[in-house]
Design a protein around this motif. Sequence first.
Motif, mmCIF file in Angstrom:
data_model
loop_
_atom_site.group_PDB
_atom_site.id
_atom_site.type_symbol
_atom_site.label_atom_id
_atom_site.label_comp_id
_atom_site.label_asym_id
_atom_site.label_seq_id
_atom_site.Cartn_x
_atom_site.Cartn_y
_atom_site.Cartn_z
ATOM 1 N N PHE A 91 99.605 130.781 -4.838
ATOM 2 C CA PHE A 91 98.517 129.797 -4.743
ATOM 3 C C PHE A 91 98.800 128.764 -3.650
ATOM 4 C CE2 PHE A 91 96.697 125.674 -6.139
ATOM 5 C CZ PHE A 91 95.360 126.003 -6.032
ATOM 6 N N CYS A 92 97.914 128.755 -2.657
ATOM 7 C CA CYS A 92 97.967 127.799 -1.540
ATOM 8 C C CYS A 92 99.347 127.768 -0.875
ATOM 9 C CB CYS A 92 97.555 126.411 -2.009
ATOM 10 S SG CYS A 92 95.808 126.301 -2.415
ATOM 11 N N ALA A 93 99.955 128.951 -0.738
ATOM 12 C CA ALA A 93 101.265 129.027 -0.098
ATOM 13 C C ALA A 93 101.156 129.318 1.392
ATOM 14 C CB ALA A 93 102.106 130.110 -0.772
ATOM 15 N N GLY A 94 99.980 129.709 1.858
ATOM 16 C CA GLY A 94 99.792 130.059 3.260
ATOM 17 C C GLY A 94 99.570 128.838 4.130
ATOM 18 N N SER A 95 99.261 129.123 5.387
ATOM 19 C CA SER A 95 99.035 128.037 6.342
ATOM 20 C C SER A 95 97.693 127.349 6.116
ATOM 21 C CB SER A 95 99.094 128.581 7.773
ATOM 22 O OG SER A 95 98.100 129.592 7.951
ATOM 23 N N ILE A 96 96.782 128.045 5.455
ATOM 24 C CA ILE A 96 95.467 127.484 5.179
ATOM 25 C C ILE A 96 95.244 127.543 3.675
ATOM 26 C CG2 ILE A 96 92.998 127.664 5.641
ATOM 27 C CD1 ILE A 96 93.719 129.154 8.192
ATOM 28 N N ASP A 97 94.665 126.501 3.106
ATOM 29 C CA ASP A 97 94.514 126.409 1.665
ATOM 30 C C ASP A 97 93.237 127.123 1.225
ATOM 31 O OD1 ASP A 97 96.820 124.896 1.469
ATOM 32 O OD2 ASP A 97 95.738 123.052 1.919
ATOM 33 N N HIS A 98 93.417 128.256 0.587
ATOM 34 C CA HIS A 98 92.258 129.014 0.124
ATOM 35 C C HIS A 98 92.652 129.919 -1.032
ATOM 36 C CE1 HIS A 98 94.075 132.394 2.189
ATOM 37 N NE2 HIS A 98 93.982 131.787 3.361
ATOM 38 N N ILE A 99 91.639 130.499 -1.689
ATOM 39 C CA ILE A 99 91.871 131.418 -2.806
ATOM 40 C C ILE A 99 90.629 132.289 -2.959
ATOM 41 C CG2 ILE A 99 90.929 129.869 -4.567
ATOM 42 C CD1 ILE A 99 93.124 130.883 -6.464
ATOM 43 N N SER A 100 90.810 133.530 -3.414
ATOM 44 C CA SER A 100 89.654 134.398 -3.645
ATOM 45 C C SER A 100 88.956 133.960 -4.925
ATOM 46 C CB SER A 100 90.088 135.861 -3.770
ATOM 47 O OG SER A 100 90.813 136.071 -4.972
ATOM 48 N N ILE A 101 87.657 134.168 -4.966
ATOM 49 C CA ILE A 101 86.896 133.734 -6.130
ATOM 50 C C ILE A 101 87.370 134.446 -7.391
ATOM 51 C CG2 ILE A 101 84.601 133.665 -7.170
ATOM 52 C CD1 ILE A 101 83.419 133.314 -4.427
ATOM 53 N N ARG A 102 87.651 135.736 -7.301
ATOM 54 C CA ARG A 102 88.062 136.461 -8.507
ATOM 55 C C ARG A 102 89.419 135.994 -9.001
ATOM 56 N NH1 ARG A 102 89.955 142.598 -6.992
ATOM 57 N NH2 ARG A 102 90.987 142.171 -5.025
ATOM 58 N N GLN A 103 90.334 135.641 -8.083
ATOM 59 C CA GLN A 103 91.632 135.123 -8.497
ATOM 60 C C GLN A 103 91.472 133.773 -9.177
ATOM 61 O OE1 GLN A 103 94.712 136.935 -7.913
ATOM 62 N NE2 GLN A 103 95.167 135.520 -9.559
ATOM 63 N N LEU A 104 90.562 132.952 -8.660
ATOM 64 C CA LEU A 104 90.284 131.653 -9.264
ATOM 65 C C LEU A 104 89.676 131.818 -10.658
ATOM 66 C CD1 LEU A 104 90.163 128.571 -8.971
ATOM 67 C CD2 LEU A 104 87.952 128.836 -7.832
ATOM 68 N N GLN A 105 88.725 132.752 -10.791
ATOM 69 C CA GLN A 105 88.141 133.034 -12.093
ATOM 70 C C GLN A 105 89.196 133.463 -13.101
ATOM 71 O OE1 GLN A 105 84.776 135.649 -10.566
ATOM 72 N NE2 GLN A 105 83.967 135.047 -12.558
ATOM 73 N N LEU A 106 90.051 134.366 -12.676
ATOM 74 C CA LEU A 106 91.078 134.914 -13.564
ATOM 75 C C LEU A 106 92.026 133.812 -14.046
ATOM 76 C CD1 LEU A 106 91.832 137.776 -14.581
ATOM 77 C CD2 LEU A 106 93.509 137.870 -12.727
ATOM 78 N N MET A 107 92.423 132.954 -13.132
ATOM 79 C CA MET A 107 93.317 131.853 -13.456
ATOM 80 C C MET A 107 92.688 130.907 -14.479
ATOM 81 S SD MET A 107 94.501 128.925 -10.777
ATOM 82 C CE MET A 107 94.870 130.161 -9.547
ATOM 83 N N LEU A 108 91.424 130.538 -14.242
ATOM 84 C CA LEU A 108 90.750 129.595 -15.137
ATOM 85 C C LEU A 108 90.432 130.232 -16.486
ATOM 86 C CD1 LEU A 108 88.424 127.871 -12.520
ATOM 87 C CD2 LEU A 108 90.407 126.863 -13.657
ATOM 88 N N LEU A 109 90.160 131.539 -16.503
ATOM 89 C CA LEU A 109 89.957 132.239 -17.767
ATOM 90 C C LEU A 109 91.201 132.116 -18.645
ATOM 91 C CD1 LEU A 109 88.721 134.289 -19.791
ATOM 92 C CD2 LEU A 109 89.550 136.116 -18.268
ATOM 93 N N LYS A 110 92.368 132.341 -18.057
ATOM 94 C CA LYS A 110 93.606 132.276 -18.818
ATOM 95 C C LYS A 110 93.861 130.881 -19.363
ATOM 96 C CE LYS A 110 95.657 136.048 -16.127
ATOM 97 N NZ LYS A 110 96.637 136.435 -15.085
ATOM 98 N N ILE A 111 93.621 129.870 -18.556
ATOM 99 C CA ILE A 111 93.818 128.489 -19.013
ATOM 100 C C ILE A 111 92.835 128.160 -20.132
ATOM 101 C CG2 ILE A 111 93.773 126.064 -18.324
ATOM 102 C CD1 ILE A 111 94.510 127.045 -15.466
ATOM 103 N N ALA A 112 91.577 128.612 -19.976
ATOM 104 C CA ALA A 112 90.566 128.357 -21.012
ATOM 105 C C ALA A 112 90.978 128.988 -22.343
ATOM 106 C CB ALA A 112 89.212 128.898 -20.555
ATOM 107 N N LEU A 113 91.469 130.206 -22.308
ATOM 108 C CA LEU A 113 91.908 130.874 -23.534
ATOM 109 C C LEU A 113 93.064 130.127 -24.186
ATOM 110 C CD1 LEU A 113 91.757 134.593 -22.319
ATOM 111 C CD2 LEU A 113 90.219 133.513 -23.981
ATOM 112 N N ILE A 114 93.977 129.634 -23.376
ATOM 113 C CA ILE A 114 95.147 128.922 -23.891
ATOM 114 C C ILE A 114 94.744 127.659 -24.645
ATOM 115 C CG2 ILE A 114 97.140 127.536 -23.146
ATOM 116 C CD1 ILE A 114 97.657 129.673 -21.009
#
Length: 923
Positions: free
Chosen positions: A149-172
């Motif tokens: 997450f945001c380890a590259g030279s430009i700060d970005h993320i794919s929408i599906r990766q963002l969805q997946l991450m937030l789904l897991k946090i929501a379940l928790i």
Amino acid sequence: MGEKEDERTSQAGQLFENFVQATTCKGTLQAFSILCRQLELNLSDHRGFYSSLKAAVTYWKAKGLWGKLDKRASHKEYSKGKACTDTRCLIIGGGPCGFRTAIELALLGAKVVVIEKRDTFSRNNVLHLWPYTIHDLRNLGAKKFYGKFCAGSIDHISIRQLQLMLLKIALIVGVEVHVNVEFVKLLEPPEGQGTDGPGWRAEVRPADHQISDYEFDVIIGADGRRSTLDGFKRKEFRGKLAIAITANFVNRNTTAEAKVEEISGVAFIFNQKFFLELKEETGIDLENIVYYKDNTHYFVMTAKKQSLLDKGVIINDYIETERLLASDNVNQEALLSYAREAADFGTNYQLPSLDYAINHYGQSDVAMFDFTCMYASENAALVREKNSHQMLVALVGDSLLEPFWPMGTGCARGFLAAFDTAWMIKGWAQGKEPLDLLSERESIYRLLPQTTAENISKNFEQYTIDPATRYPNLNSTCVRPHQVRHLYINGEQGLSSLERSGPTRTSVNISRRESEVRPSRLLLWCQKQTQGYRGVDVTDLTTSWRSGLALCALIHSQRPDLIDFDSLNEAGCAKNNQLAFDVAEREFGIQPVTTGKEMNAERGPDKLIMVLYLSKFYEMFRNSPQSITETDANNEDYSSKTTNSLYSSINQALPRKRIPKVLMPNQSAPPVGEREEQKENKVRSMATQLLARFEENAPSCGVRRQTSMRKEFTQGLGGSDTCHFCKKRVYIMERLSAEGYFFHRECFRCNICGCTLRLGGHAFDSNQGTFYCKLHFSQRKISSRHPRGEVILIILLNRCSQPINQTVIQLRIGYTRTFDFRLLQLEEVEEKQRALEEKGVALEKILRETGDDSTDETTLLQTWFKLVLEKNKLSRYESELMIFAEELELEDTQSQLQQDLRRRMATEGGFVMMHIMLVKSLE
């Protein structure tokens, strides 16, 4: 015993790790189900679930995540998870904004259920992230779920990766998530059972799903631009055509691919050589291109239409955007080739292979669309009440406001709206009055479209759901409770009659209201507002207003703090009137159409002037608590609740060339009574004949107004009757005012370059009494304060500024398009205003030739009043557009200056300091 405990801890850790590492939506839900079953966690205990999970999973990797979530949950706004303990919420849509909202509501202690009609996350597109968004996600443990997450030279993320991450946090945190469930409609509480009976529910597909029995008191639409919730009128914004192409290619994560540099954003105006070479070598003509490397190789570019036609991507050149970009007018193979060629050239042919990724339709992931076509809801929330059950309805994400997602605006504003919505729901749970709740929410929503990465608070660590921690210039009371009454929907009428047939209902109401529009109702309203004031007896729309006391009383009845009425002298007519004019312009934005001195004339104020002027107060305040009385028998409502309906009557009333749908869509013409229609036809006929007579002998002057119409009245005129610039007659309907001067629209020009000015977009030299465009006014200020050499240096500094970071590319690609679009809208508004003014001038001429007691005079005056109300609506909309355009211009300027400074800091210190000093001297 110790070994068994260690084994249980190890098993729990492995189960949790499987959940954390899951890479699909289905896999995540399956891993979570196994985790809960094996650890015997109670999913129905939404308030205690997180604590139970944390107690069961104690291995070292999880402890870092618990620490971050505990810190978030410790915010005082959550009241230790008890702020919304009795609140039940349903969220439609499992996108990033839906899940982000769900997480906040769960932390407040609410019961939260999310339904999503798909069971896969397949959106490959990559988002740029604003600094605060990165900070927010990191504080939720983003790197625990996605190490890159945001380890590259430009700060970005794919929408599906963002969805997946937030789904897991929501379940928790205890959110209940159901996939393959589609929302159909709301189901009202049954009659006759009161508060003890069943409440609001949702009809879903499949119909027998367990969620169909779930009762809730809050529902949130997070299902995208085609939101399924009723009650939210949507505005469409479309600028000049800008064709965007997005393309996702498979990322095999090879060493060769890793070496390819990303493109943060290259625009033609900053690197013409690159784009000219691209066009010469491939025939591809672009305005800009961006490349992000994530789960896919993601490219987004803006292509010029002619290039797409030449390359055979677009088959036929149609004027209508929808038809131009329709699937049957696009050669899909040519589009795939076009995007691949552009990507190849943009990366200097360093990517070893460019195989398209597959989208959720099972097709090559490439899309082409007009990215200036965006939607926004006119309101952020509403309240429904039916059979003693109240329900709060809200929107977040693209359902609320659809910006340009790839630049990060959608995600950032979507998260802000999620926090704002959670704040509103907390107030709802604490028993805040519905109208107070809605007025605060709408006040905050007004800030959202203006929000940028630069103008929000920079202290991210202090961010909470409280809007005051995020918006530096928050005014949570700019929308008053009486302005949101229409958002409180009492269930006397069913849902089907309220929204499903919304346009029909609106048309019927317009028909009823149109037939009742008459100056007599304006007079009656004015009498009610000024009743009981010393020295005020309103019996007409002329002489009763001469002393100025009536105008001051009208203002005092709404805002007693603005005028000390007891101190007014009835003999000071000119002074009283001028005071009212000045206060109304300063506090309410109501422009004067005459002067205090002219109001004191022996003949008294002009009737048409007073109808025009008083109508603005009438429309602004008729729904305020001070104005609404039980004696208002007809209870008509001239203030339309939606932008589109504001203009439907204008589109129908005035014959003129067709205006594009994007600004003010035409609606079906409301039926009118036969008698009313005959009167209208008669007036139109008289006005048309009069215009024809004038135009027959008048030369064209480049605008639709003819100068010969004023010649009869030019001699002997002064004050508000005379245009400050051309010294000719300026009729009431066409009269504009600024800085105490009156003039025609087309005469309002810059004193240097002669360009036409707009109210609010001009500059004024009070010493010389001259108007300027802002560019030339700024140059005059610089010239007067700096030696010639410094002026040249300042201009050169501004010209050599070449912003390179993503924020400015966002301005160039996104906001500049929006700014162009706003200018286009302003032009369309002005065209409609000119048409109204033209008709108003003709009617004024007829009215002044008609006897005061004639039947025709009454009919014509009623029609005049209709035109006045229509012009008022257009003027309000024009003001909003000007404010928005000004904000965008300021944001662009601020960003350019910041980039200038950063770039200079890489050069010699002396040059930087000189630049800073020059910039500061201009502030």
